[in-house]
Design an enzyme around this catalytic site. Structure first.
Site, mmCIF file in Angstrom:
data_model
loop_
_atom_site.group_PDB
_atom_site.id
_atom_site.type_symbol
_atom_site.label_atom_id
_atom_site.label_comp_id
_atom_site.label_asym_id
_atom_site.label_seq_id
_atom_site.Cartn_x
_atom_site.Cartn_y
_atom_site.Cartn_z
ATOM 1 N N GLY A 1 22.744 -25.814 18.883
ATOM 2 C CA GLY A 1 22.426 -26.875 17.834
ATOM 3 C C GLY A 1 23.210 -26.939 16.624
ATOM 4 N N MET B 1 24.650 -26.058 12.593
ATOM 5 C CA MET B 1 24.770 -25.037 11.894
ATOM 6 C C MET B 1 23.430 -24.877 11.207
ATOM 7 S SD MET B 1 28.671 -25.095 10.634
ATOM 8 C CE MET B 1 28.565 -23.714 9.391
ATOM 9 N N SER C 1 20.662 -23.925 11.686
ATOM 10 C CA SER C 1 19.236 -24.179 12.510
ATOM 11 C C SER C 1 18.742 -22.802 12.955
ATOM 12 C CB SER C 1 19.704 -24.912 13.645
ATOM 13 O OG SER C 1 20.422 -24.440 14.573
ATOM 14 N N GLY C 2 19.548 -21.889 12.851
ATOM 15 C CA GLY C 2 18.708 -20.413 13.292
ATOM 16 C C GLY C 2 19.092 -19.727 14.492
ATOM 17 N N GLU D 1 28.231 -17.629 18.874
ATOM 18 C CA GLU D 1 29.525 -18.384 18.363
ATOM 19 C C GLU D 1 30.461 -18.791 19.671
ATOM 20 O OE1 GLU D 1 29.522 -19.635 15.727
ATOM 21 O OE2 GLU D 1 28.537 -18.400 14.256
ATOM 22 N N GLN E 1 31.139 -21.360 21.102
ATOM 23 C CA GLN E 1 32.028 -22.761 21.060
ATOM 24 C C GLN E 1 33.494 -22.150 20.442
ATOM 25 O OE1 GLN E 1 29.576 -21.864 18.642
ATOM 26 N NE2 GLN E 1 30.561 -21.934 16.550
ATOM 27 N N CYS F 1 18.225 -32.083 7.226
ATOM 28 C CA CYS F 1 19.169 -32.874 6.725
ATOM 29 C C CYS F 1 19.046 -32.669 5.253
ATOM 30 C CB CYS F 1 19.013 -34.390 7.187
ATOM 31 S SG CYS F 1 20.243 -35.392 6.264
#
Length: 212
Positions: free
Chosen positions: A15, A17, A19-20, A90, A92, A146
Site C-alpha cells: 500500500g 506510505m 497506511s500502516g 520495505e 520495494q 488523502c
C-alpha cells in the site's frame, strides 16, 4: 489459515506510505512471537528513518529489532534453517531476486511476511512488489487518507519545496512527511507525465473528431 508445521506461504502487506504497513508487520511478528514461533526480521538498509538501520519503526512510533540487508542474497544467507517466520520490511527497495528467495523459504515450510510500498511516486509498480503480490497466498492492501480531499489514498505524492516532484526524478528517495504525502488517484500529481498524458488524450480526441 495455512496451518501446518511444514506448510509455508507468503503474505504481502502492500500500500501507500502512511497506511500502516510497518505497523501491521510488527503486529503479525509480535503475535508469532507470543505463539512461540522462531522469527527473523529483515529490512532494507536504505531505510534508516526513525529507529535507525537496526529497527523497523512505524509512523505511529512502534518499533521492533530487525537486521538490515542490501539484497536478496543476504536474506537467503542469513535465514536459519530452524526459523519458522521470516518478516521483511520495505521490500520495494530490494532486488527482484527477493521473489525467488521468498518462494524458496515458503517451499521450505516457512511463513514469509513481506511489507512494502507497491507503487512509486509516479504511480508505477515499485521494484519487486508486483511479482511478490502475484506469488502471495495472502494479500492485504492498506490505504491512507488523502491529505487534499480526505478520500482513501492509494498514491505517494513526492514533494520538492512543497510542490509535486517531476516524473524524471529518481525512483528511490527515502523520506517521510517532509518529502511525501498520501493522496488519492485524482489528487496525485506528476507534472511532466500528466502534461504528456493530457496532450495525448487531446490528440486522440482531435483525430477521432476529424475522422467522423
Amino acid at each position: 489459515m495455512f496451518h501446518g508445521a511444514r506448510h509455508g506461504w507468503i503474505e504481502v502487506v502492500a500500500g501507500v506510505m502512511f497506511s500502516g504497513k510497518s505497523e501491521e508487520l510488527i503486529r503479525r511478528v509480535r503475535r508469532a512471537l507470543i505463539a512461540g514461533r522462531r522469527v527473523q526480521l529483515f529490512k532494507s538498509h536504505l531505510d534508516d528513518r526513525y529507529g535507525g538501520q537496526f529497527r523497523i519503526s512505524s509512523h505511529d512510533g512502534r518499533e521492533i529489532d530487525a537486521e538490515p540487508v542490501s539484497n536478496s542474497v543476504q536474506v537467503a544467507e542469513k535465514v536459519s534453517p530452524s526459523t519458522q517466520v521470516v518478516a521483511i520490511d520495505e521490500a520495494q527497495f530490494l532486488d527482484d531476486g527477493i521473489c525467488k528467495v521468498a518462494d524458496a523459504l515458503a517451499d521450505a515450510g516457512m511463513r514469509v511476511i513481506v511489507a512494502g510500498t507497491d507503487m512509486d511516486f509516479r504511480g508505477e509498480p515499485f521494484g519487486p512488489m508486483g511479482p511478490l503480490l502475484a506469488r502471495a497466498e495472502r494479500i492485504d492492501k492498506l490505504h491512507a487518507i488523502c491529505v487534499v480531499c480526505g478520500d482513501p489514498a492509494t498514491r505517494n505524492q513526492r514533494l520538492i519545496d512543497g510542490a509535486p516532484a517531476p516524473a524524471e526524478g529518481p525512483t528511490i528517495q527515502v523520506g517521510g512527511a517532509e518529502s511525501y504525502e498520501a493522496r488519492c488517484r485524482h489528487c496525485h500529481e506528476v507534472p511532466k507525465r500528466d502534461r504528456a498524458q493530457r496532450e495525448l488524450l487531446l490528440k486522440r480526441g482531435k483525430e477521432k473528431w476529424e475522422g467522423i
